[in-house]
Enzyme design. Structure first.
Site, PDB file in Angstrom:
ATOM      1  N   ASP A  61      -1.562   0.859   8.543  1.00 38.95           N
ATOM      2  CA  ASP A  61      -0.339   1.494   8.032  1.00 38.95           C
ATOM      3  C   ASP A  61       0.886   1.172   8.896  1.00 38.95           C
ATOM      4  OD1 ASP A  61      -1.961   2.633   6.051  1.00 38.95           O
ATOM      5  OD2 ASP A  61      -2.350   4.407   7.252  1.00 38.95           O
TER       6      ASP A  61
ATOM      7  N   HIS B 131       1.052   5.245   1.060  1.00 37.06           N
ATOM      8  CA  HIS B 131       0.392   6.126   2.033  1.00 37.06           C
ATOM      9  C   HIS B 131       1.033   7.515   1.948  1.00 37.06           C
ATOM     10  CE1 HIS B 131      -1.617   7.285   5.720  1.00 37.06           C
ATOM     11  NE2 HIS B 131      -0.465   7.729   6.184  1.00 37.06           N
TER      12      HIS B 131
ATOM     13  N   ASP C  77       0.179  -5.244   6.716  1.00 41.39           N
ATOM     14  CA  ASP C  77      -0.025  -6.249   7.768  1.00 41.39           C
ATOM     15  C   ASP C  77      -1.391  -5.961   8.405  1.00 41.39           C
ATOM     16  OD1 ASP C  77       0.264  -4.170   9.588  1.00 41.39           O
ATOM     17  OD2 ASP C  77       2.141  -4.904  10.436  1.00 41.39           O
TER      18      ASP C  77
ATOM     19  N   ASN D  64       0.850  -1.183   0.000  1.00 39.03           N
ATOM     20  CA  ASN D  64       0.000   0.000   0.000  1.00 39.03           C
ATOM     21  C   ASN D  64       0.886   1.233   0.000  1.00 39.03           C
ATOM     22  OD1 ASN D  64      -2.298   1.666   0.216  1.00 39.03           O
ATOM     23  ND2 ASN D  64      -2.200   1.644   2.453  1.00 39.03           N
TER      24      ASN D  64
ATOM     25  N   GLY E 155      -2.354  -4.331  10.893  1.00 35.51           N
ATOM     26  CA  GLY E 155      -2.532  -3.021  11.500  1.00 35.51           C
ATOM     27  C   GLY E 155      -2.904  -1.959  10.485  1.00 35.51           C
TER      28      GLY E 155
HETATM   29  C1  GAR Z   1      -2.408   8.807  -2.673  1.00 39.57           C
HETATM   30  O1  GAR Z   1      -1.736   9.961  -2.217  1.00 39.57           O
HETATM   31  C2  GAR Z   1      -2.336   7.706  -1.632  1.00 39.57           C
HETATM   32  O2  GAR Z   1      -1.147   7.701  -0.887  1.00 39.57           O
HETATM   33  C3  GAR Z   1      -3.502   8.068  -0.764  1.00 39.57           C
HETATM   34  O3  GAR Z   1      -4.506   8.443  -1.643  1.00 39.57           O
HETATM   35  C4  GAR Z   1      -3.905   9.043  -2.787  1.00 39.57           C
HETATM   36  C5  GAR Z   1      -4.482   8.384  -4.015  1.00 39.57           C
HETATM   37  O4  GAR Z   1      -4.196   9.097  -5.161  1.00 39.57           O
HETATM   38  N1  GAR Z   1      -3.859   6.963   0.067  1.00 39.57           N
HETATM   39  C6  GAR Z   1      -4.307   7.088   1.310  1.00 39.57           C
HETATM   40  O5  GAR Z   1      -4.513   8.138   1.843  1.00 39.57           O
HETATM   41  C7  GAR Z   1      -4.546   5.770   1.999  1.00 39.57           C
HETATM   42  N2  GAR Z   1      -4.693   5.969   3.412  1.00 39.57           N
HETATM   43  P1  GAR Z   1      -4.545   8.512  -6.604  1.00 39.57           P
HETATM   44  O6  GAR Z   1      -5.957   7.935  -6.531  1.00 39.57           O
HETATM   45  O7  GAR Z   1      -4.474   9.700  -7.513  1.00 39.57           O
HETATM   46  O8  GAR Z   1      -3.515   7.470  -6.919  1.00 39.57           O
END
Ligand code: GAR
Length: 196
Positions: A140, A104, A136, A102, A138
């Site tokens: 993040d 983040h 995992d 993932n 948890g």
């Molecule tokens: C990204 O910045 C990603 O890290 C975040 O959403 C955005 C998706 O952008 N994810 C989270 O916040 C997960 N907790 P995208 O749809 O343009 O790829």
């Protein structure tokens, strides 16, 4: 690849995969909702898609099992979430644990959760960024594969900071997924080693 929104990280990977030397291909794109640009990007690229909405299942466990099966139907080596706003459960991790990544929008372990960029800005950090990690159970908390840092500017809003993070995030994601595909990787405790 799993998405819930704009899918700009997905697009960056699709663009990279156009070069056979990149060493990876996106075999399918899954989502937890319809009508998102991420799915449209996949469809324009001719990539199979699937959607399973939590609300269409009696329990969260059944949704989790359906997501796991839908991914398994495409037999991926790696599953990558980018902006997929759901937590995988036991069935999914049972099938893809260790090869489910993932990305983040924060420098973990700081600012986990749904609002990484906003939480970093509110805290007042001067360096923000993005983290690619092995998921995992948890939130993040999994072993870190790669990180990219960006400065926080005095006049940043959540939007300007998140956009700066996303530019670095896409570059980091493309570079790292390519290396994982070409060189392999090993997870040893909390340490992730790329290559042999
Ligand atoms: C990204 O910045 C990603 O890290 C975040 O959403 C955005 C998706 O952008 N994810 C989270 O916040 C997960 N907790 P995208 O749809 O343009 O790829």
């Amino acid at each position: 690849m799993l998405v819930s929104g704009a899918g700009t990280n997905l697009q960056a990977l699709l663009d990279a995969c156009a070069d056979p030397a990149y060493g990876a291909e996106v075999v399918a794109v899954g989502a937890d909702r319809d009508g998102i640009e991420g799915l449209a990007r996949a469809e324009r690229a001719g990539i199979p898609t699937f959607v399973h909405r939590v609300s269409d299942f009696a329990t969260r466990e059944e949704w989790d099992a359906a997501m796991a099966q839908a991914c398994a139907d495409h037999d991926p080596d790696l599953v990558v979430s980018a902006g997929f706003m759901k937590l995988a459960g036991p069935a999914f991790l049972g099938r893809f644990g260790g090869r489910y990544l993932n990305t983040h929008p924060a420098l973990l372990p700081a600012f986990p959760g749904m609002h990484g960029a906003a939480d970093a800005l509110a805290y007042g950090v001067k360096v923000a960024g993005a983290t690619l990690f092995v998921v995992d159970p948890g939130v993040d908390t999994g072993p870190i594969v790669a990180q990219a840092a960006v400065p926080v500017e005095d006049d940043d809003t959540v939007e300007t900071l998140h956009e700066r993070i996303k530019v670095a995030e896409r570059t980091m994601l493309v570079a790292t997924v390519g290396r994982l595909a070409r060189e392999g990787f090993a997870v040893e405790g909390r340490r992730v080693r790329i290559g042999s």
